[in-house]
Scaffold this motif. Structure first.
Motif, short mmCIF file in Angstrom:
data_model
loop_
_atom_site.label_atom_id
_atom_site.label_comp_id
_atom_site.label_asym_id
_atom_site.label_seq_id
_atom_site.Cartn_x
_atom_site.Cartn_y
_atom_site.Cartn_z
N GLY A 332 -7.37 -2.70 -22.57
CA GLY A 332 -7.44 -4.09 -23.03
C GLY A 332 -6.38 -4.96 -22.38
N ARG A 333 -6.45 -6.25 -22.67
CA ARG A 333 -5.58 -7.22 -22.00
C ARG A 333 -4.33 -7.54 -22.79
N MET A 334 -3.23 -7.72 -22.06
CA MET A 334 -1.96 -8.19 -22.63
C MET A 334 -1.71 -9.59 -22.10
N ALA A 335 -1.14 -10.45 -22.94
CA ALA A 335 -0.88 -11.84 -22.54
C ALA A 335 0.53 -12.00 -21.95
N TRP A 336 1.46 -11.13 -22.39
CA TRP A 336 2.86 -11.23 -21.95
C TRP A 336 3.24 -10.05 -21.06
N LYS A 337 4.13 -10.32 -20.16
CA LYS A 337 4.59 -9.27 -19.24
C LYS A 337 6.10 -9.40 -19.08
N VAL A 338 6.79 -8.26 -18.99
CA VAL A 338 8.21 -8.31 -18.71
C VAL A 338 8.40 -8.61 -17.23
N ALA A 339 9.19 -9.65 -16.93
CA ALA A 339 9.40 -10.04 -15.53
C ALA A 339 10.25 -8.99 -14.84
#
Ligand code: NCD
Ligand code: ZN
Length: 341
Positions: A332-339
């Motif tokens: 599934g999809r995640m909206a946030w990502k750790v830069a």
């Protein structure tokens, strides 16, 4: 973009050996520190066990990682006050975990009756060692969805009255009853991302969902809302604890599947999603990065991490020793990502 002081995970299962090596980097790349649960087989019951386990964790870390494991001891009927004082003096044992015997995964060496542990709890009160509580009764006559509420009545309330000075963390709370108890009694509490994001419908959406099964089990929507309110309330007694609990795919997808949801691969991202949905992203930093450290009397982290709004797809599985594990939101999809740093 969202910049935070680096968060800590105040409730984590890392397991051991090769499976641990496969999951540890997920936590180490997001969190500064984590309270590591002692429910190995056999349990981490002595300071010497915790020392050896800590060494194995440090050895399994990716090169250059500054991650710090905060060790815990597993409370048994036989834990002595001397062992508590030894733990306090060690400097690397930060808490003692109380599992009612039989309550959850690897808890058969747990406490049969907490009154047996009176002297150990008094020693903990005396030296300021926190007790981390798995708050569910094991009475088979109690409905599984009521086990936390009944635990408050039968065990936690009397314990709080009897050991007034004991520092208590009510772990992975799942009900409005627990939120109210924490607010009224000033004890600490961890809240998982999965209990903020899902209610018990997620166990049965379109069929039986073993990867949404954990203990304490997901509850009704009114409880999820109460947890969300607590997390964003600004009350510093509520803090982040993922209870990320990896199990192999085969032990989850089974006629008698294990309890535990794996979230370390996207832990802080899941919390960001929950806080954003509640319109309270500005409350995330205190919950994730300040409150736990303050409760434990440890310095707050100094490093920062950045989260960016960038979609990514969660892998269907991750390696887990000789097997694989299915993470929360697989595919599934995640909206946030750790830069990236
Ligand atoms: C944990 C595990 O697998 O070790 N499982 C879980 O469902 N949370 C044990 C625990 O914390 O209860
Ligand atoms: Zn746990």
């Amino acid at each position: 973009m969202l910049t935070l002081i680096q968060p800590d995970d105040w409730h984590l299962h890392l397991r051991d050996g090769l499976p641990m090596k496969d999951v540890l980097h997920h936590t180490a790349s997001r969190f500064g520190r984590a309270i590591v649960m002692p429910n190995l087989r056999p349990p981490v019951a002595k300071v010497a066990d915790a020392l050896a386990y800590r060494r194995r964790i440090l050895d399994a870390l990716p090169a250059g990682s500054g991650f710090e494991p905060l060790m815990t001891l597993y409370l048994t009927d036989n834990t002595s006050p001397e062992e508590i004082f030894l733990a306090k003096r060690s400097g690397f044992v930060h808490a003692v975990k109380y599992y009612p015997a039989g309550a959850t995964t690897n808890s058969d060496s747990g406490v049969t009756d907490i009154s047996i542990c009176h002297d150990a709890l008094e020693a903990m009160s005396e030296c300021g060692m926190p007790l981390l509580v798995h708050g569910e009764v094991t009475d088979p006559l109690v409905d599984v969805f009521d086990r936390e509420k009944v635990f408050i009545e039968r065990v936690l309330s009397p314990m709080k009255r009897r050991h007034g000075k004991l520092k208590i963390v009510f772990e992975h709370i799942t009900t409005k009853d627990a939120v109210d108890f924490v607010n009224e009694n000033g004890i600490g509490a961890t809240i998982t991302a999965h209990h903020l994001l899902m209610n018990r419908n997620a166990l049965f959406s379109g069929g039986l969902r073993p990867h949404h099964y954990c203990l304490p089990v997901l509850k009704r929507e009114c409880h999820r809302r109460a947890l969300m309110e607590a997390a964003i309330s600004g009350n510093p007694k509520f803090f982040l604890g993922t209870d990320s609990a990896p199990h192999s795919r085969s032990s989850k997808e089974s006629s008698c599947g294990c309890a535990g949801i794996y979230t370390s691969h996207a832990a802080i991202e899941f919390y960001a999603e929950a806080f954003e949905e509640a319109g309270a992203l500005d409350a995330l930093e205190a919950f994730a990065s300040f409150n736990g450290a303050d409760f434990y009397g440890l310095p707050r982290n100094e490093k920062k991490i950045a989260l960016v709004r960038e979609e990514w797809v969660v892998p269907e599985s991750y390696p887990f020793g000789d097997e694989t594990l299915v993470p929360l939101r697989a595919g599934g999809r995640m909206a946030w990502k750790v830069a990236e740093e």
